[in-house]
Design a protein around this motif. Structure first.
Motif, mmCIF file in Angstrom:
data_model
loop_
_atom_site.group_PDB
_atom_site.id
_atom_site.type_symbol
_atom_site.label_atom_id
_atom_site.label_comp_id
_atom_site.label_asym_id
_atom_site.label_seq_id
_atom_site.Cartn_x
_atom_site.Cartn_y
_atom_site.Cartn_z
ATOM 1 N N LYS A 249 0.487 8.189 -2.461
ATOM 2 C CA LYS A 249 0.719 6.778 -2.124
ATOM 3 C C LYS A 249 2.068 6.607 -1.448
ATOM 4 O O LYS A 249 2.990 7.401 -1.637
ATOM 5 C CB LYS A 249 0.654 5.925 -3.388
ATOM 6 C CG LYS A 249 -0.709 5.903 -4.048
ATOM 7 C CD LYS A 249 -0.712 4.996 -5.267
ATOM 8 C CE LYS A 249 -2.094 4.959 -5.921
ATOM 9 N NZ LYS A 249 -2.104 4.087 -7.126
ATOM 10 N N TRP A 250 2.171 5.531 -0.657
ATOM 11 C CA TRP A 250 3.404 5.229 0.060
ATOM 12 C C TRP A 250 4.139 4.103 -0.653
ATOM 13 O O TRP A 250 3.569 3.060 -0.934
ATOM 14 C CB TRP A 250 3.103 4.834 1.505
ATOM 15 C CG TRP A 250 2.394 5.922 2.252
ATOM 16 C CD1 TRP A 250 1.070 5.981 2.559
ATOM 17 C CD2 TRP A 250 2.966 7.127 2.757
ATOM 18 N NE1 TRP A 250 0.776 7.142 3.221
ATOM 19 C CE2 TRP A 250 1.927 7.864 3.363
ATOM 20 C CE3 TRP A 250 4.256 7.656 2.756
ATOM 21 C CZ2 TRP A 250 2.142 9.095 3.960
ATOM 22 C CZ3 TRP A 250 4.474 8.881 3.353
ATOM 23 C CH2 TRP A 250 3.428 9.588 3.947
ATOM 24 N N GLU A 251 5.421 4.317 -0.907
ATOM 25 C CA GLU A 251 6.238 3.332 -1.617
ATOM 26 C C GLU A 251 6.758 2.257 -0.678
ATOM 27 O O GLU A 251 6.779 1.085 -1.006
ATOM 28 C CB GLU A 251 7.408 4.057 -2.289
ATOM 29 C CG GLU A 251 8.397 3.181 -2.995
ATOM 30 C CD GLU A 251 9.532 3.999 -3.569
ATOM 31 O OE1 GLU A 251 10.668 3.857 -3.076
ATOM 32 O OE2 GLU A 251 9.279 4.783 -4.503
ATOM 33 N N ARG A 252 7.190 2.671 0.513
ATOM 34 C CA ARG A 252 7.743 1.732 1.490
ATOM 35 C C ARG A 252 7.685 2.347 2.877
ATOM 36 O O ARG A 252 7.679 3.576 3.011
ATOM 37 C CB ARG A 252 9.184 1.348 1.130
ATOM 38 C CG ARG A 252 10.182 2.483 1.211
ATOM 39 C CD ARG A 252 11.509 2.083 0.574
ATOM 40 N NE ARG A 252 11.359 1.937 -0.863
ATOM 41 C CZ ARG A 252 11.970 0.999 -1.589
ATOM 42 N NH1 ARG A 252 12.767 0.109 -0.993
ATOM 43 N NH2 ARG A 252 11.823 0.935 -2.893
ATOM 44 N N ASP A 275 -3.320 -3.599 5.299
ATOM 45 C CA ASP A 275 -4.576 -2.845 5.371
ATOM 46 C C ASP A 275 -4.423 -1.439 4.796
ATOM 47 O O ASP A 275 -5.398 -0.849 4.317
ATOM 48 C CB ASP A 275 -5.055 -2.764 6.821
ATOM 49 C CG ASP A 275 -5.471 -4.124 7.379
ATOM 50 O OD1 ASP A 275 -5.670 -5.057 6.572
ATOM 51 O OD2 ASP A 275 -5.578 -4.251 8.618
ATOM 52 N N ALA A 276 -3.192 -0.890 4.852
ATOM 53 C CA ALA A 276 -2.940 0.452 4.325
ATOM 54 C C ALA A 276 -2.534 0.437 2.850
ATOM 55 O O ALA A 276 -2.272 1.489 2.273
ATOM 56 C CB ALA A 276 -1.856 1.141 5.150
ATOM 57 N N GLY A 277 -2.456 -0.754 2.260
ATOM 58 C CA GLY A 277 -2.120 -0.861 0.847
ATOM 59 C C GLY A 277 -0.663 -0.617 0.534
ATOM 60 O O GLY A 277 -0.320 -0.172 -0.562
ATOM 61 N N ILE A 278 0.235 -0.945 1.472
ATOM 62 C CA ILE A 278 1.673 -0.734 1.277
ATOM 63 C C ILE A 278 2.341 -2.074 1.027
ATOM 64 O O ILE A 278 2.173 -3.014 1.814
ATOM 65 C CB ILE A 278 2.292 -0.046 2.505
ATOM 66 C CG1 ILE A 278 1.601 1.293 2.759
ATOM 67 C CG2 ILE A 278 3.793 0.155 2.302
ATOM 68 C CD1 ILE A 278 1.894 1.884 4.110
ATOM 69 N N ALA A 279 3.107 -2.167 -0.057
ATOM 70 C CA ALA A 279 3.646 -3.462 -0.477
ATOM 71 C C ALA A 279 5.083 -3.714 -0.026
ATOM 72 O O ALA A 279 5.494 -4.864 0.086
ATOM 73 C CB ALA A 279 3.560 -3.597 -1.994
ATOM 74 N N GLU A 280 5.862 -2.654 0.206
ATOM 75 C CA GLU A 280 7.258 -2.826 0.618
ATOM 76 C C GLU A 280 7.397 -2.390 2.074
ATOM 77 O O GLU A 280 7.239 -1.210 2.396
ATOM 78 C CB GLU A 280 8.178 -1.970 -0.257
ATOM 79 C CG GLU A 280 8.285 -2.428 -1.703
ATOM 80 C CD GLU A 280 9.187 -3.649 -1.858
ATOM 81 O OE1 GLU A 280 9.961 -3.937 -0.917
ATOM 82 O OE2 GLU A 280 9.104 -4.305 -2.901
ATOM 83 N N VAL A 281 7.680 -3.327 2.964
ATOM 84 C CA VAL A 281 7.754 -3.008 4.387
ATOM 85 C C VAL A 281 9.058 -3.536 4.965
ATOM 86 O O VAL A 281 9.597 -4.541 4.493
ATOM 87 C CB VAL A 281 6.540 -3.590 5.157
ATOM 88 C CG1 VAL A 281 5.245 -3.089 4.555
ATOM 89 C CG2 VAL A 281 6.563 -5.110 5.172
ATOM 90 N N ALA A 282 9.553 -2.841 5.971
ATOM 91 C CA ALA A 282 10.814 -3.243 6.596
ATOM 92 C C ALA A 282 10.759 -2.971 8.081
ATOM 93 O O ALA A 282 10.110 -2.030 8.535
ATOM 94 C CB ALA A 282 11.990 -2.493 5.970
ATOM 95 N N ILE A 283 11.460 -3.808 8.830
ATOM 96 C CA ILE A 283 11.641 -3.582 10.263
ATOM 97 C C ILE A 283 13.132 -3.467 10.537
ATOM 98 O O ILE A 283 13.933 -4.286 10.065
ATOM 99 C CB ILE A 283 11.022 -4.714 11.102
ATOM 100 C CG1 ILE A 283 9.501 -4.605 11.061
ATOM 101 C CG2 ILE A 283 11.532 -4.665 12.528
ATOM 102 C CD1 ILE A 283 8.772 -5.376 12.121
ATOM 103 N N VAL A 284 13.496 -2.412 11.246
ATOM 104 C CA VAL A 284 14.879 -2.214 11.683
ATOM 105 C C VAL A 284 14.925 -2.665 13.138
ATOM 106 O O VAL A 284 14.467 -1.960 14.035
ATOM 107 C CB VAL A 284 15.310 -0.744 11.527
ATOM 108 C CG1 VAL A 284 16.761 -0.565 11.974
ATOM 109 C CG2 VAL A 284 15.135 -0.297 10.077
ATOM 110 N N ALA A 285 15.451 -3.861 13.367
ATOM 111 C CA ALA A 285 15.467 -4.477 14.702
ATOM 112 C C ALA A 285 16.903 -4.519 15.188
ATOM 113 O O ALA A 285 17.629 -5.490 14.950
ATOM 114 C CB ALA A 285 14.867 -5.886 14.639
#
Length: 377
Positions: A249-252, A275-285
């Motif tokens: 599983k992917w944590e983030r 859709d991939a079941g990942i709850a912690e997401v981040a964008i480095v902009a």
């Protein structure tokens, strides 16, 4: 799966590797094996180069014991199987730079990628993308030839050919000896900003920095980095961190963008992660021309879908957060980050001149005199 297979004598494996490297340098190369491995190398350049590392590992295994199963990935698969990952990680990868061979990929765990992460044994029906299917067929044909070998001497002929061919590939990078541990957080951030602003290299520089920061936070074994512009990513985003308790599983995940990010980019990324079941997401902009993004709307949109969204608009924000949450004390983390970044630059195949530019920013120059960012800022 254990990386320390008791049937593998690592000292002997290293000795064999260096012995055959010397013989290859002296020209004792079987032309038939050389042609086959060169054809395979060329095919891998256009698809998946992880398979090159597996071929080299299988050849080295046969040199150690010709009875080993050339198709084996994990040691529990059969009585003839061995830990390909262990042999690759403990012998082939750390010694490849000294004998000057390119293994196709530059990470410390080449066989921790798909499809080797999941399979017990290489086969012609391994789950791979369509364009990679011909490469798998070529690999299996080479493994069939290895299986037909009767002696260690024959296996060593294949190893010499592998070394000779793989010497022709790859780029030359400067050594890490110029890295200094004298950076403050402010100096590190300045170096990162200057480095990314100087050249994007297709996003590789920024992606390498985020991956290195996650190496400090989670450990290299848990960090997955996608190839830049790779449409076949196994996980959304450019950098992903596996769960500490469940490696399936992917944590983030992080999407790394050194060009402006739009509201639509944010919503699309959130959707893919949901859709991939990942709850912690981040964008480095971190693009210089980044316009304001309606973050409150995007975060609410994410929460409604069961996700938490973080957006880092500056390198300072990301570095500060990672240093605070990393398991190492901040002063130790600051000392480790420059070398971690350099390792990721090499792994992502940033140009040698780009990698050298990073050393210029975080260490002393080759003549030993002080360098601006590291010493005089």
């Amino acid at each position: 799966m254990s990386d320390d297979d008791p049937r593998i004598d690592k000292a002997r494996a290293k000795a064999i590797l260096f012995e055959e490297a010397a013989r290859a340098g002296a020209g004792f190369i079987d032309p038939a094996w050389e042609r086959l491995i060169d054809t395979f190398s060329q095919a891998c350049e256009n698809s998946s180069r992880t398979h090159i590392a597996f071929l080299g590992t299988a050849i080295l295994a046969k040199c150690i014991d010709v009875r080993f199963d050339a198709f084996a990935v994990k040691e529990a698969e059969s009585d003839r199987a061995y830990s390909a990952r262990g042999l690759c990680h403990n012998v082939l990868v750390p010694n490849a730079p000294e004998i000057d061979i390119n293994l196709g990929v530059t990470g410390k765990e080449p066989l921790n990628n798909q499809p080797y992460f999941r399979v017990q044994r290489v086969s012609r029906d391994m789950p791979v993308r369509g364009p990679v299917r011909p490469v798998i067929e070529m690999l299996c044909q080479l493994l069939d030839k290895l299986e037909a070998l009767k002696s260690e001497a024959e296996a060593r002929q294949a190893l010499r050919a592998f070394i000779a061919v793989r010497k022709r590939y790859g780029q030359r990078y400067a050594p890490l000896t110029r890295i200094t541990s004298a950076l403050t957080a402010e100096q590190l951030i300045t170096a990162i900003e200057e480095f990314v602003a100087e050249s994007s290299e297709g996003g590789r520089r920024a992606q390498a920095i985020v991956a290195a920061l996650m190496d400090l936070f989670a450990g290299e074994d848990r960090v997955h980095v996608g190839r830049v512009n790779d449409p076949s990513r196994t996980v959304p985003g450019d950098v992903a961190v596996r769960s500490a308790t469940d490696p399936e599983k992917w944590e983030r995940v992080f999407e790394v963008r050194d060009k402006p990010v739009s509201r639509e980019d944010l919503l699309l990324f959130i959707t893919r992660c949901r859709d991939a079941g990942i709850a912690e997401v981040a964008i480095v902009a971190v693009a210089g021309g980044q316009e304001d993004i309606p973050l409150a709307e995007a975060r609410s949109w994410a929460i409604e879908r069961g996700l938490t969204l973080s957006v880092f608009r500056t390198w300072a924000d990301l570095v500060a957060q990672v240093l605070y949450w990393a398991p190492t004390p901040q002063i130790e983390g600051l000392a480790q980050i420059p070398a971690l970044i350099y390792a990721r630059l090499v792994a992502l195949e940033v140009s040698p001149s780009g990698a050298a530019a990073w050393l210029d920013l975080v260490g002393s120059p080759e003549d030993g005199s002080p360098q601006g960012t590291a010493e005089n800022s």
